[in-house]
Design a protein around this motif. Structure first.
Motif, PDB file in Angstrom:
ATOM      1  N   ASP A 127       0.835  -1.210   0.000  1.00  0.00           N
ATOM      2  CA  ASP A 127       0.000   0.000   0.000  1.00  0.00           C
ATOM      3  C   ASP A 127       0.866   1.255   0.000  1.00  0.00           C
ATOM      4  N   ARG A 128       1.966   1.246   0.766  1.00  0.00           N
ATOM      5  CA  ARG A 128       2.863   2.413   0.785  1.00  0.00           C
ATOM      6  C   ARG A 128       3.508   2.611  -0.583  1.00  0.00           C
ATOM      7  N   ALA A 129       3.901   1.530  -1.231  1.00  0.00           N
ATOM      8  CA  ALA A 129       4.491   1.629  -2.567  1.00  0.00           C
ATOM      9  C   ALA A 129       3.461   2.153  -3.568  1.00  0.00           C
ATOM     10  N   LEU A 130       2.221   1.680  -3.452  1.00  0.00           N
ATOM     11  CA  LEU A 130       1.168   2.160  -4.336  1.00  0.00           C
ATOM     12  C   LEU A 130       0.917   3.650  -4.113  1.00  0.00           C
ATOM     13  N   LEU A 131       0.849   4.072  -2.858  1.00  0.00           N
ATOM     14  CA  LEU A 131       0.649   5.487  -2.547  1.00  0.00           C
ATOM     15  C   LEU A 131       1.789   6.320  -3.117  1.00  0.00           C
ATOM     16  N   ARG A 132       3.026   5.866  -2.907  1.00  0.00           N
ATOM     17  CA  ARG A 132       4.197   6.568  -3.459  1.00  0.00           C
ATOM     18  C   ARG A 132       4.091   6.702  -4.974  1.00  0.00           C
ATOM     19  N   ASP A 133       3.749   5.607  -5.644  1.00  0.00           N
ATOM     20  CA  ASP A 133       3.671   5.620  -7.103  1.00  0.00           C
ATOM     21  C   ASP A 133       2.551   6.537  -7.589  1.00  0.00           C
ATOM     22  N   LEU A 134       1.421   6.535  -6.899  1.00  0.00           N
ATOM     23  CA  LEU A 134       0.314   7.419  -7.281  1.00  0.00           C
ATOM     24  C   LEU A 134       0.698   8.885  -7.080  1.00  0.00           C
ATOM     25  N   LEU A 135       1.364   9.190  -5.980  1.00  0.00           N
ATOM     26  CA  LEU A 135       1.792  10.573  -5.730  1.00  0.00           C
ATOM     27  C   LEU A 135       2.814  11.005  -6.786  1.00  0.00           C
ATOM     28  N   ARG A 136       3.725  10.121  -7.135  1.00  0.00           N
ATOM     29  CA  ARG A 136       4.695  10.445  -8.190  1.00  0.00           C
ATOM     30  C   ARG A 136       3.992  10.720  -9.509  1.00  0.00           C
ATOM     31  N   ARG A 137       3.008   9.898  -9.838  1.00  0.00           N
ATOM     32  CA  ARG A 137       2.258  10.126 -11.085  1.00  0.00           C
ATOM     33  C   ARG A 137       1.538  11.460 -11.047  1.00  0.00           C
ATOM     34  N   MET A 138       0.957  11.796  -9.889  1.00  0.00           N
ATOM     35  CA  MET A 138       0.275  13.086  -9.759  1.00  0.00           C
ATOM     36  C   MET A 138       1.245  14.240  -9.992  1.00  0.00           C
ATOM     37  N   LEU A 139       2.492  14.075  -9.524  1.00  0.00           N
ATOM     38  CA  LEU A 139       3.488  15.141  -9.625  1.00  0.00           C
ATOM     39  C   LEU A 139       4.243  15.119 -10.950  1.00  0.00           C
ATOM     40  N   GLY A 140       3.944  14.171 -11.798  1.00  0.00           N
ATOM     41  CA  GLY A 140       4.558  14.142 -13.112  1.00  0.00           C
ATOM     42  C   GLY A 140       5.742  13.219 -13.245  1.00  0.00           C
ATOM     43  N   GLY A 141       5.985  12.384 -12.251  1.00  0.00           N
ATOM     44  CA  GLY A 141       7.059  11.408 -12.359  1.00  0.00           C
ATOM     45  C   GLY A 141       8.125  11.593 -11.308  1.00  0.00           C
ATOM     46  N   PRO A 142       8.922  10.548 -11.079  1.00  0.00           N
ATOM     47  CA  PRO A 142       9.928  10.566 -10.014  1.00  0.00           C
ATOM     48  C   PRO A 142      11.012  11.619 -10.227  1.00  0.00           C
ATOM     49  N   GLU A 143      11.252  12.044 -11.484  1.00  0.00           N
ATOM     50  CA  GLU A 143      12.311  13.014 -11.719  1.00  0.00           C
ATOM     51  C   GLU A 143      11.989  14.384 -11.121  1.00  0.00           C
ATOM     52  N   LEU A 144      10.733  14.634 -10.752  1.00  0.00           N
ATOM     53  CA  LEU A 144      10.354  15.921 -10.180  1.00  0.00           C
ATOM     54  C   LEU A 144      10.391  15.919  -8.657  1.00  0.00           C
ATOM     55  N   LEU A 145      10.677  14.784  -8.063  1.00  0.00           N
ATOM     56  CA  LEU A 145      10.638  14.670  -6.616  1.00  0.00           C
ATOM     57  C   LEU A 145      12.014  14.905  -6.003  1.00  0.00           C
TER      58      LEU A 145
END
Length: 154
Positions: A127-145
């Protein structure tokens, strides 16, 4: 550009995200106050603990004016938490960097934040991994974090 959805589910998610952000900043400001820092000073110190950087880059990351950052860094420098040093790649540029004491306080601030850890501990690893992945998608991808989660803002 299409209009964002305003259905009840989307509105509820937006409200929940707002509540999480507000609670996070409230706890962060309390942790900062325990070290006699303002929230803005603590955010700059936390950002610099990730890597030294010039004032303009700090201002861009925190979405505020460089003159505001200069004042914050001045106050942190007076307390011995930050120092200015030449950029090894361009000696005309000064980098703000945490001192040993500043890095220790930034680490203590980060470790003292229990708000996010306690509710997240109730979620499974999946669930934590899913939440992380969803938040990354919302923000436009891991490169923006940021490399590590941390507060931002002015």
């Amino acid at each position: 550009m299409p209009t964002p959805p305003t259905d009840p589910l989307t509105l509820e998610v937006v409200e929940l995200i707002g509540t999480v952000v507000a609670r996070y900043y409230e706890e962060y400001d309390e942790a900062a106050a325990a070290h006699s820092l303002t929230g803005a000073q603590a955010r700059v110190l936390g950002l610099l603990a990730l890597e030294p950087m010039p004032m303009r880059r700090i201002a861009r990351k925190l979405k505020c004016e460089p003159s505001n950052v200069t004042g914050i860094v001045d106050r942190l420098e007076t307390r011995g938490l930050v120092e200015r040093r030449p950029d090894p790649t361009d000696r005309r540029v000064k980098l703000a960097a945490p001192t040993e004491q500043g890095a220790r306080i930034a680490r203590e601030l980060r470790e003292s934040l229990t708000f996010a850890r306690e509710p997240l501990a109730r979620l499974s690893d999946g669930d934590r991994a899913l939440l992380r992945d969803l938040l990354r998608r919302m923000l436009g991808g891991p490169e923006l974090l940021p490399e590590r989660p941390g507060p931002s803002g002015g």
